[in-house]
Design an enzyme around this catalytic site. Structure first.
Site, short mmCIF file in Angstrom:
data_model
loop_
_atom_site.label_atom_id
_atom_site.label_comp_id
_atom_site.label_asym_id
_atom_site.label_seq_id
_atom_site.Cartn_x
_atom_site.Cartn_y
_atom_site.Cartn_z
N THR A 11 -3.25 -2.75 8.95
CA THR A 11 -2.37 -3.88 9.21
C THR A 11 -0.91 -3.50 9.05
OG1 THR A 11 -1.74 -6.08 8.35
CG2 THR A 11 -2.69 -4.55 6.79
N ASP A 12 -0.03 -4.24 9.71
CA ASP A 12 1.41 -4.02 9.52
C ASP A 12 1.88 -4.55 8.16
OD1 ASP A 12 1.24 -6.75 10.03
OD2 ASP A 12 2.77 -6.77 11.59
N GLU A 13 1.05 -5.31 7.47
CA GLU A 13 1.46 -5.88 6.19
C GLU A 13 1.68 -4.81 5.12
OE1 GLU A 13 -0.36 -9.53 4.89
OE2 GLU A 13 -1.18 -9.89 6.88
N TYR B 149 -3.79 -8.14 -0.97
CA TYR B 149 -4.42 -7.70 0.28
C TYR B 149 -3.70 -6.50 0.86
CZ TYR B 149 -5.07 -7.42 5.31
OH TYR B 149 -5.26 -6.95 6.58
N LYS C 77 -4.97 -2.54 1.43
CA LYS C 77 -4.99 -1.86 2.72
C LYS C 77 -4.09 -0.62 2.70
CE LYS C 77 -6.82 -2.72 6.02
NZ LYS C 77 -8.13 -2.24 6.53
#
Length: 344
Positions: A129-131, A154, A158
């Site tokens: 993810t870009d998060e 989260y 990741k």
């Protein structure tokens, strides 16, 4: 190719499974069937001769070894993950257990399988993810060189899994590729995420919650476009490389909600105007202000670009939910759905 897809009964994983089968690949779908998984997502390919399902958990190393030995895949696409930020705030342990420990066990099983059998062209594609890159100011975009700066349990889990994948590539030579994608939306999206929450609350005449001031910005990508990009990375991406995948469709959360309401007004006029239901609620802790992806590398190297605009994709998504009540209605009874989570 024969592709082992972890998390193939989830939202993005099932889109990959459906597309891969349609493209003529053999697919082994490995899923633990936790709360957000649904085999109805892959019902359209369940009887296809090139599809197989394995009910297993990526934390179960013996099960992974058995499945790899039995099916002998040419590639692994790793999408199995806990993914809801609000749930990670309330219960971070599950995110560490699945996203970090589970990825470790998958990497070790993949390494043993690869070293023992040396399948030609084998690779493991880790989907992220870009998060992991944190929060952007008003300008600038994430790309493959952006430093990691995760800000939620989260995104931290990741980020950790991304680092593990890179380390196994560097230390053991495991052929890996990584992709980091912006926010997805589309059919089969579990009804705890923003887009389906807006659609289903609007349909029911319930308040549509918007966190904080609604000015948080996300880059949105239609899930079927993402599945196309993931197969491009798997089949044509360079081993050891990462690819940032985005839709170049930035929108404030409030504006996205209003766009959905316009489509609801068109397709469900009895409830119009649906934007009267918009309700501002307490923001979640550590809410990243802005995400945006620079997808130049995947455009340039793999020739992938999104085919659906945000407005087109939202229109398709609203229509799908209105036509598929039998899919989403049973999911509303699952744990946590419809409840406010992530208050810390």
């Amino acid at each position: 190719m024969k592709i082992l897809v972890t998390g193939g009964a989830g939202f993005i994983g099932s889109a990959v499974v459906r597309l891969a089968v349609a493209r003529g690949h053999q697919v082994v779908n490995l899923d633990a069937l936790t709360y957000a998984a649904n085999l109805a997502n892959v019902a359209s390919v369940a009887d296809h001769p090139g599809y197989a399902f394995e009910h297993a958990d990526i934390r179960d190393r013996p099960a992974l070894d058995r499945i790899l030995a039995q099916h002998r895949p040419d590639a692994i696409m790793h999408l199995a993950a806990e993914s809801h930020v609000d749930r990670s705030i309330d219960g971070p342990a599950a995110f560490i257990d699945t996203n970090v420990t589970g990825t470790f066990h998958l990497l070790e099983a993949a390494r043993a399988y690869w070293q023992q059998t040396r399948p030609q062209g084998f690779r493991l594609h880790h989907v992220s993810t870009d998060e992991v890159f944190g929060s952007l100011p008003a300008t600038g975009r994430f790309d493959e060189t952006t430093p990691y700066d995760p800000r939620s349990p989260y995104s931290a889990s990741k980020a950790a899994s991304d680092h593990l994948v890179r380390a196994w590539g560097e230390t053991y030579g495991l052929p890996v590729v990584i992709s980091n994608c912006s926010n997805n939306y589309g059919p089969f999206h579990f009804p705890e995420k923003l887009v389906p929450v807006v659609i289903l609350n609007a349909l029911a005449g319930r308040p549509i919650p918007v966190y904080g001031d609604g000015a948080h910005i996300r880059d949105w990508l239609y899930v079927e476009d993402h599945a196309e990009a993931l197969l491009a990375v798997l089949t044509r991406g360079e081993v050891g490389r990462s690819y940032a995948i985005g839709g170049e469709a930035e929108a404030r959360n409030l504006d996205l909600v209003r766009m959905i309401c316009v489509h609801m007004d068109r397709l469900n006029p009895a409830g119009a105007p649906h934007d009267r239901l918009i309700t501002f609620v307490e923001d979640r802790p550590g809410h990243d202000r802005r995400y945006a992806i620079d997808p130049s590398r995947i455009w340039r190297e793999l020739g992938w670009r999104p085919s659906v605009t945000l407005d087109q994709g939202l229109g398709r998504t609203v229509a799908w939910y209105l036509q598929n009540r039998d899919w989403w209605e049973p999911l509303l009874a699952r744990e946590g759905v419809g409840q406010r989570l992530g208050r810390a």
